[in-house]
Design an enzyme around this catalytic site. Structure first.
Site, PDB file in Angstrom:
ATOM      1  N   GLY A   1      -2.051 -26.606 -17.785  1.00 28.88           N
ATOM      2  CA  GLY A   1      -3.521 -26.323 -16.962  1.00 28.88           C
ATOM      3  C   GLY A   1      -3.733 -28.140 -16.425  1.00 28.88           C
TER       4      GLY A   1
ATOM      5  CG  HIS B   1       7.901 -24.845 -14.182  1.00 26.33           C
ATOM      6  ND1 HIS B   1       8.745 -26.054 -15.448  1.00 26.33           N
ATOM      7  CD2 HIS B   1       7.344 -25.640 -13.206  1.00 26.33           C
ATOM      8  CE1 HIS B   1       8.051 -26.443 -14.657  1.00 26.33           C
ATOM      9  NE2 HIS B   1       7.072 -26.659 -13.837  1.00 26.33           N
TER      10      HIS B   1
ATOM     11  CB  ILE C   1      -1.119 -21.961 -12.663  1.00 34.63           C
ATOM     12  CG1 ILE C   1      -1.188 -22.944 -12.965  1.00 34.63           C
ATOM     13  CG2 ILE C   1      -0.237 -21.035 -12.351  1.00 34.63           C
ATOM     14  CD1 ILE C   1       0.369 -23.097 -14.090  1.00 34.63           C
ATOM     15  CG  ASP C   2      -3.504 -26.318 -12.976  1.00 34.54           C
ATOM     16  OD1 ASP C   2      -2.338 -25.737 -13.737  1.00 34.54           O
ATOM     17  OD2 ASP C   2      -3.144 -27.782 -12.625  1.00 34.54           O
TER      18      ASP C   2
ATOM     19  NE  ARG D   1      10.242 -24.568 -37.322  1.00 33.07           N
ATOM     20  CZ  ARG D   1      11.664 -23.552 -37.089  1.00 33.07           C
ATOM     21  NH1 ARG D   1      11.808 -23.180 -36.121  1.00 33.07           N
ATOM     22  NH2 ARG D   1      12.228 -23.558 -38.563  1.00 33.07           N
TER      23      ARG D   1
HETATM   24  O1  F6P Z   1      -0.879 -28.070 -11.421  1.00 33.81           O
HETATM   25  C1  F6P Z   1      -0.246 -26.991 -11.428  1.00 33.81           C
HETATM   26  C2  F6P Z   1       0.834 -27.821 -13.219  1.00 33.81           C
HETATM   27  O2  F6P Z   1       1.428 -26.590 -13.511  1.00 33.81           O
HETATM   28  C3  F6P Z   1       0.085 -27.786 -14.500  1.00 33.81           C
HETATM   29  O3  F6P Z   1       0.121 -26.944 -14.767  1.00 33.81           O
HETATM   30  C4  F6P Z   1       0.860 -28.377 -14.811  1.00 33.81           C
HETATM   31  O4  F6P Z   1       0.785 -29.455 -15.617  1.00 33.81           O
HETATM   32  C5  F6P Z   1       1.991 -29.482 -13.681  1.00 33.81           C
HETATM   33  O5  F6P Z   1       2.088 -28.154 -12.560  1.00 33.81           O
HETATM   34  C6  F6P Z   1       3.098 -29.364 -13.554  1.00 33.81           C
HETATM   35  O6  F6P Z   1       3.835 -29.353 -13.102  1.00 33.81           O
HETATM   36  P1  F6P Z   1       5.571 -30.199 -12.925  1.00 33.81           P
HETATM   37  O7  F6P Z   1       5.941 -28.197 -12.070  1.00 33.81           O
HETATM   38  O8  F6P Z   1       5.820 -31.034 -11.357  1.00 33.81           O
HETATM   39  O9  F6P Z   1       6.051 -30.599 -13.844  1.00 33.81           O
END
Ligand code: F6P
Length: 342
Positions: A171, A272, A127-128, A266
């Protein structure tokens, strides 16, 4: 010919659509048999597989997550990792391995192909959107859609209560999701990791937005940091090898804005939901085309390559391209959005 397939690293919407396209074209057009390796590199490392054929992928086009499971296992950090993978590929008579992953998974595939001659073909997902060599990664469009819808919804409640609403989006080390959804959703401030932010400037934008009688929406990427480094933000230790856990900057930012401007602020942390659920139409299209081209490359024995989007074409690039410096947001793109800040 037998071809192995794995999905590695953090999941994203559209993984199943890649696997489906790989299997449909491979089985129908080339008579390929498939082996599903479970949980990313853990599968070929430990020889753990699931059956993968046309019935197994039926109905999976719109389904989020991955039917193969995923993990952040790095076989290059395991004792004897390369030999174990080689043995397991031989045991299952696998002559090509399609690896669907982000930068870590692709870096491993590149090394296994270049240094150890393993028959890897790769598909870029995350997604990044930070994988170099491709205009866009799989999953990015869906995440941007989720974030944009959230921003749209937050505008109306921010207006009703004359509050600042901070939206923390994902991101990782880049601000692609923040910038694209911020622009699409009409955010008044967008903060990205590539451009450490100045708290005085953020507060000035917030205040000027209130002067125009509107409540501000501040979009902040989970990897964004303040310019003066006055707070210890950024990666926190996560679980598992190489995992860095972000998040927290949104909450901190709202507190600072409230303290400095006197306006109620806020935070919404999208988290996720940006990674789960059904892929967008664009991601289904991209995943399907990535899958079709990846199985072509495997069939032709064109190993050490990654499929990539260039314009509207799917091309093959050397896998080594995916291991270059991460694809970050061009400062000109960020500057272009600045006209809407404040
Ligand atoms: O690399 C994908 C990502 O969803 C990033 O956007 C986010 O910073 C990170 O993974 C979150 O990771 P985790 O699911 O390990 O908390």
């Amino acid at each position: 010919m037998r071809v192995g397939v794995l999905t590695g690293g953090r999941d994203c919407p559209g993984l199943n659509a890649v696997v489906r396209a790989v299997v449909r074209k491979g089985a129908q057009e080339y008579g390929i048999e498939f082996v599903g390796f479970v949980d990313g590199w853990r599968g070929p490392l430990e020889g753990e597989t699931v059956p993968l054929d046309i019935p197994a992928v039926r109905g999976t086009l719109p389904r989020g997550g991955t039917i193969l499971g995923s993990s952040r296992t790095d076989p290059l950090r395991q004792p004897d990792g390369v030999r174990r993978i080689r043995d397991n590929l031989a045991k299952h008579e696998v002559g090509a391995l399609i690896t669907i992953g982000g930068r870590d998974t692709l870096r491993t595939a590149a090394r296994l192909a270049a240094d150890h001659g393993l028959p890897c073909v790769a598909v870029p997902k995350t997604i990044d959107n930070d994988v170099p060599g491709t205009d866009c990664t799989l999953g990015f469009d869906t995440a941007v859609g989720v974030a944009t819808e959230a921003i749209d919804r937050l505008h109306t409640t921010a207006e009703s209560h004359k509050r600042v609403l901070v939206v923390e989006v994902m991101g990782g080390e880049t601000g692609w999701i923040a910038l694209r959804s911020g622009l699409a959703g009409g955010a008044n401030v967008v903060l990205i990791p590539e451009q450490p932010f100045d708290m005085d400037q953020v507060c000035a934008w917030v205040t000027s937005r209130f002067r125009a009688s509107y409540a501000p929406i501040v979009v902040v990427a989970d990897g964004a940091v303040p310019r003066d480094g006055s707070v210890a933000l950024g990666p926190r230790p996560g679980s598992g090898a190489g995992a860095a856990r972000l998040s927290g900057v949104g909450e901190w930012l709202a507190g600072e804005i409230e303290r400095r401007t006197g306006k109620e602020a806020r935070t919404t942390v999208l988290g996720h939901v940006q990674r789960g659920g059904s892929p967008s139409a664009f991601d289904r299209w991209l995943a399907t085309r990535f899958g079709l081209h990846a199985v072509d490359a495997a069939h032709e024995g064109d190993f050490g390559t990654m499929v990539a989007l260039r314009g509207t074409d799917i091309v093959r690039v050397p896998l080594a391209e995916a291991t270059g410096p991460l694809k970050s947001v061009d400062p000109r793109l960020y500057a272009e959005a600045g006209v809407f800040f404040g």
